[in-house]
Design a protein around this motif. Structure first.
Motif, PDB file in Angstrom:
ATOM      1  N   GLY A  65       3.713   7.248  11.286  1.00 52.77           N
ATOM      2  CA  GLY A  65       4.095   6.693   9.993  1.00 52.77           C
ATOM      3  C   GLY A  65       2.979   5.861   9.395  1.00 52.77           C
ATOM      4  O   GLY A  65       2.517   6.121   8.278  1.00 52.77           O
ATOM      5  N   PHE A  66       2.530   4.834  10.149  1.00 57.49           N
ATOM      6  CA  PHE A  66       1.478   3.926   9.706  1.00 57.49           C
ATOM      7  C   PHE A  66       0.460   3.779  10.829  1.00 57.49           C
ATOM      8  O   PHE A  66       0.815   3.756  12.005  1.00 57.49           O
ATOM      9  N   GLU A  67      -0.817   3.652  10.442  1.00 54.25           N
ATOM     10  CA  GLU A  67      -1.841   3.456  11.472  1.00 54.25           C
ATOM     11  C   GLU A  67      -2.917   2.507  10.981  1.00 54.25           C
ATOM     12  O   GLU A  67      -3.398   2.617   9.843  1.00 54.25           O
ATOM     13  N   ILE A  68      -3.292   1.572  11.860  1.00 50.99           N
ATOM     14  CA  ILE A  68      -4.466   0.720  11.676  1.00 50.99           C
ATOM     15  C   ILE A  68      -5.443   1.112  12.774  1.00 50.99           C
ATOM     16  O   ILE A  68      -5.164   0.922  13.954  1.00 50.99           O
ATOM     17  N   GLU A  69      -6.577   1.675  12.402  1.00 53.88           N
ATOM     18  CA  GLU A  69      -7.507   2.222  13.395  1.00 53.88           C
ATOM     19  C   GLU A  69      -8.869   1.563  13.253  1.00 53.88           C
ATOM     20  O   GLU A  69      -9.485   1.601  12.179  1.00 53.88           O
ATOM     21  N   ASN A  70      -9.345   0.938  14.335  1.00 51.66           N
ATOM     22  CA  ASN A  70     -10.700   0.368  14.382  1.00 51.66           C
ATOM     23  C   ASN A  70     -10.984  -0.481  13.144  1.00 51.66           C
ATOM     24  O   ASN A  70     -12.031  -0.332  12.503  1.00 51.66           O
ATOM     25  N   SER A  71     -10.048  -1.350  12.826  1.00 47.43           N
ATOM     26  CA  SER A  71     -10.157  -2.189  11.635  1.00 47.43           C
ATOM     27  C   SER A  71      -9.872  -3.640  11.985  1.00 47.43           C
ATOM     28  O   SER A  71      -9.337  -3.946  13.057  1.00 47.43           O
ATOM     29  N   SER A  72     -10.203  -4.541  11.061  1.00 42.21           N
ATOM     30  CA  SER A  72      -9.983  -5.966  11.297  1.00 42.21           C
ATOM     31  C   SER A  72      -9.401  -6.628  10.059  1.00 42.21           C
ATOM     32  O   SER A  72      -9.641  -6.202   8.923  1.00 42.21           O
ATOM     33  N   ASP A  73      -8.600  -7.667  10.317  1.00 43.60           N
ATOM     34  CA  ASP A  73      -7.991  -8.454   9.244  1.00 43.60           C
ATOM     35  C   ASP A  73      -7.182  -7.579   8.293  1.00 43.60           C
ATOM     36  O   ASP A  73      -7.301  -7.677   7.061  1.00 43.60           O
ATOM     37  N   VAL A  74      -6.354  -6.731   8.888  1.00 44.21           N
ATOM     38  CA  VAL A  74      -5.414  -5.894   8.123  1.00 44.21           C
ATOM     39  C   VAL A  74      -4.006  -6.390   8.411  1.00 44.21           C
ATOM     40  O   VAL A  74      -3.647  -6.620   9.572  1.00 44.21           O
ATOM     41  N   ARG A  75      -3.221  -6.552   7.393  1.00 45.97           N
ATOM     42  CA  ARG A  75      -1.817  -6.915   7.561  1.00 45.97           C
ATOM     43  C   ARG A  75      -0.947  -5.741   7.130  1.00 45.97           C
ATOM     44  O   ARG A  75      -1.099  -5.212   6.020  1.00 45.97           O
ATOM     45  N   ALA A  76      -0.031  -5.313   8.009  1.00 46.62           N
ATOM     46  CA  ALA A  76       0.971  -4.293   7.701  1.00 46.62           C
ATOM     47  C   ALA A  76       2.327  -4.978   7.716  1.00 46.62           C
ATOM     48  O   ALA A  76       2.824  -5.364   8.780  1.00 46.62           O
ATOM     49  N   ASP A  77       2.944  -5.110   6.549  1.00 44.67           N
ATOM     50  CA  ASP A  77       4.174  -5.894   6.471  1.00 44.67           C
ATOM     51  C   ASP A  77       5.161  -5.306   5.467  1.00 44.67           C
ATOM     52  O   ASP A  77       4.774  -4.641   4.504  1.00 44.67           O
ATOM     53  N   HIS A  78       6.435  -5.549   5.749  1.00 49.36           N
ATOM     54  CA  HIS A  78       7.531  -5.141   4.863  1.00 49.36           C
ATOM     55  C   HIS A  78       7.502  -3.637   4.570  1.00 49.36           C
ATOM     56  O   HIS A  78       7.766  -3.202   3.453  1.00 49.36           O
ATOM     57  N   ASN A  79       7.174  -2.866   5.602  1.00 44.60           N
ATOM     58  CA  ASN A  79       7.211  -1.409   5.503  1.00 44.60           C
ATOM     59  C   ASN A  79       8.428  -0.854   6.234  1.00 44.60           C
ATOM     60  O   ASN A  79       9.021  -1.517   7.079  1.00 44.60           O
ATOM     61  N   VAL A  80       8.746   0.406   5.939  1.00 48.69           N
ATOM     62  CA  VAL A  80       9.801   1.131   6.634  1.00 48.69           C
ATOM     63  C   VAL A  80       9.193   2.382   7.261  1.00 48.69           C
ATOM     64  O   VAL A  80       8.575   3.200   6.564  1.00 48.69           O
ATOM     65  N   ILE A 105       4.585   2.747  13.920  1.00 44.80           N
ATOM     66  CA  ILE A 105       3.390   2.007  13.517  1.00 44.80           C
ATOM     67  C   ILE A 105       2.444   1.957  14.712  1.00 44.80           C
ATOM     68  O   ILE A 105       2.823   1.514  15.793  1.00 44.80           O
ATOM     69  N   LEU A 106       1.197   2.396  14.523  1.00 50.41           N
ATOM     70  CA  LEU A 106       0.196   2.426  15.583  1.00 50.41           C
ATOM     71  C   LEU A 106      -0.978   1.544  15.189  1.00 50.41           C
ATOM     72  O   LEU A 106      -1.440   1.577  14.047  1.00 50.41           O
ATOM     73  N   SER A 107      -1.475   0.766  16.142  1.00 47.37           N
ATOM     74  CA  SER A 107      -2.694   0.000  15.953  1.00 47.37           C
ATOM     75  C   SER A 107      -3.619   0.313  17.117  1.00 47.37           C
ATOM     76  O   SER A 107      -3.299   0.011  18.268  1.00 47.37           O
ATOM     77  N   PHE A 108      -4.769   0.942  16.831  1.00 44.74           N
ATOM     78  CA  PHE A 108      -5.625   1.538  17.856  1.00 44.74           C
ATOM     79  C   PHE A 108      -7.055   1.010  17.742  1.00 44.74           C
ATOM     80  O   PHE A 108      -7.527   0.705  16.647  1.00 44.74           O
ATOM     81  N   ALA A 109      -7.758   0.997  18.866  1.00 46.64           N
ATOM     82  CA  ALA A 109      -9.219   1.042  18.882  1.00 46.64           C
ATOM     83  C   ALA A 109      -9.602   2.305  19.643  1.00 46.64           C
ATOM     84  O   ALA A 109      -9.357   2.413  20.841  1.00 46.64           O
ATOM     85  N   LEU A 110     -10.153   3.273  18.945  1.00 47.62           N
ATOM     86  CA  LEU A 110     -10.518   4.550  19.557  1.00 47.62           C
ATOM     87  C   LEU A 110     -12.023   4.608  19.798  1.00 47.62           C
ATOM     88  O   LEU A 110     -12.798   4.009  19.053  1.00 47.62           O
ATOM     89  N   PRO A 111     -12.451   5.348  20.817  1.00 44.05           N
ATOM     90  CA  PRO A 111     -13.884   5.459  21.113  1.00 44.05           C
ATOM     91  C   PRO A 111     -14.590   6.393  20.139  1.00 44.05           C
ATOM     92  O   PRO A 111     -13.966   7.130  19.388  1.00 44.05           O
ATOM     93  N   ASN A 112     -15.915   6.313  20.156  1.00 42.10           N
ATOM     94  CA  ASN A 112     -16.783   7.257  19.453  1.00 42.10           C
ATOM     95  C   ASN A 112     -16.666   7.181  17.939  1.00 42.10           C
ATOM     96  O   ASN A 112     -16.976   8.145  17.229  1.00 42.10           O
ATOM     97  N   LEU A 113     -16.245   6.023  17.408  1.00 41.66           N
ATOM     98  CA  LEU A 113     -16.240   5.814  15.967  1.00 41.66           C
ATOM     99  C   LEU A 113     -17.341   4.824  15.597  1.00 41.66           C
ATOM    100  O   LEU A 113     -17.868   4.102  16.440  1.00 41.66           O
ATOM    101  N   ASP A 114     -17.702   4.802  14.316  1.00 43.49           N
ATOM    102  CA  ASP A 114     -18.798   3.930  13.884  1.00 43.49           C
ATOM    103  C   ASP A 114     -18.413   2.459  13.954  1.00 43.49           C
ATOM    104  O   ASP A 114     -19.221   1.615  14.337  1.00 43.49           O
ATOM    105  N   VAL A 115     -17.202   2.124  13.547  1.00 47.19           N
ATOM    106  CA  VAL A 115     -16.680   0.764  13.720  1.00 47.19           C
ATOM    107  C   VAL A 115     -15.969   0.726  15.069  1.00 47.19           C
ATOM    108  O   VAL A 115     -15.077   1.533  15.330  1.00 47.19           O
TER     109      VAL A 115
END
Length: 236
Positions: A139-154, A162-172
């Protein structure tokens, strides 16, 4: 990429795409990759070099459907907003900002994505709020990011809510200082429908509520997480 096609492509500062009365429908013709594209480069150096970022973009009120990859994509954009957009049945992502700074994705809807409905990746300083994601893989994803707020979603009826990941082999490299709060995450038990087996979302089990993987200083609070058959909130 040279072979990629986009129905609407914006490469200049301060362009506002506003659909009259929210009734403009943008549908794929043939094998178009993307519906609306904002950005003139996908070079990760734009995250440290402001001169490579487009400034002041707005996408509002469109219905975007049937594209082979993304409904709406932003790359190397600063001071951006995507609002009141409906992205349906785009094969990869519904709304896909990456390498972006200082923006907001709000009051939008995504369904039918075989990766993520509403996504922010390799970015910083953004808010993703008051959106609805139904019947996507993620549904929602925050990937390899900083200072992101995910709020009041369905998030309802996806494989993962809702997924929040740090994945390998990315630039950030890192995922840090993100906040997930005041969301409703319900019944995300849809079968996994990933299209490319090497993608990390292929490993997301049906029944995932909120999942944090390899994150630093993420905060999850004041969410309502119900009826997800694998787990409600997981940290790994």
């Amino acid at each position: 990429e040279p072979e990629a096609t986009c129905a609407v492509n914006v490469t200049r500062d301060d362009i506002k795409l506003v659909a009259a009365s929210g009734k403009v429908k943008l549908k794929a013709k043939g094998d178009q990759d993307d519906g609306i594209g904002i950005g003139k480069t996908e070079n990760p150096t734009c995250m440290s070099d402001r001169s490579k970022r487009i400034q002041g973009s707005l996408v509002k009120g469109f219905k975007v459907s049937g594209f082979q990859v993304n409904g709406v994509i932003l790359s190397c954009v600063e001071d951006w907003r995507v609002t009141k957009v409906k992205a349906k049945d785009n094969l990869g992502y519904g709304i896909f900002p990456f390498f972006v700074v200082d923006g907001r994705l709000d009051h939008s809807f995504a369904s039918g994505a075989n990766d993520t409905g509403l996504y922010i990746g390799q970015s910083r300083d953004a808010r993703m709020d008051h959106n609805t994601a139904i019947d996507n893989l993620s549904g929602f994803e925050i990937e390899n990011s900083s200072d992101v707020r995910a709020d009041h979603n369905v998030a309802q009826g996806n494989t993962g809510g809702i997924l929040s990941f740090a994945l390998p082999n990315l630039d950030v490299k890192a995922n840090s200082d993100n906040q997930i709060d005041n969301n409703k995450v319900m019944g995300n038990n849809r079968p996994n429908s990933c299209l490319e087996l090497e993608e990390a979302v292929c490993e997301v089990p049906p029944g995932t509520g909120i999942l944090m993987l390899a994150t630093d200083t993420n905060t999850v609070e004041q969410n309502e997480v119900t009826d997800n058959k694998s787990f409600g909130i997981a940290v790994a």
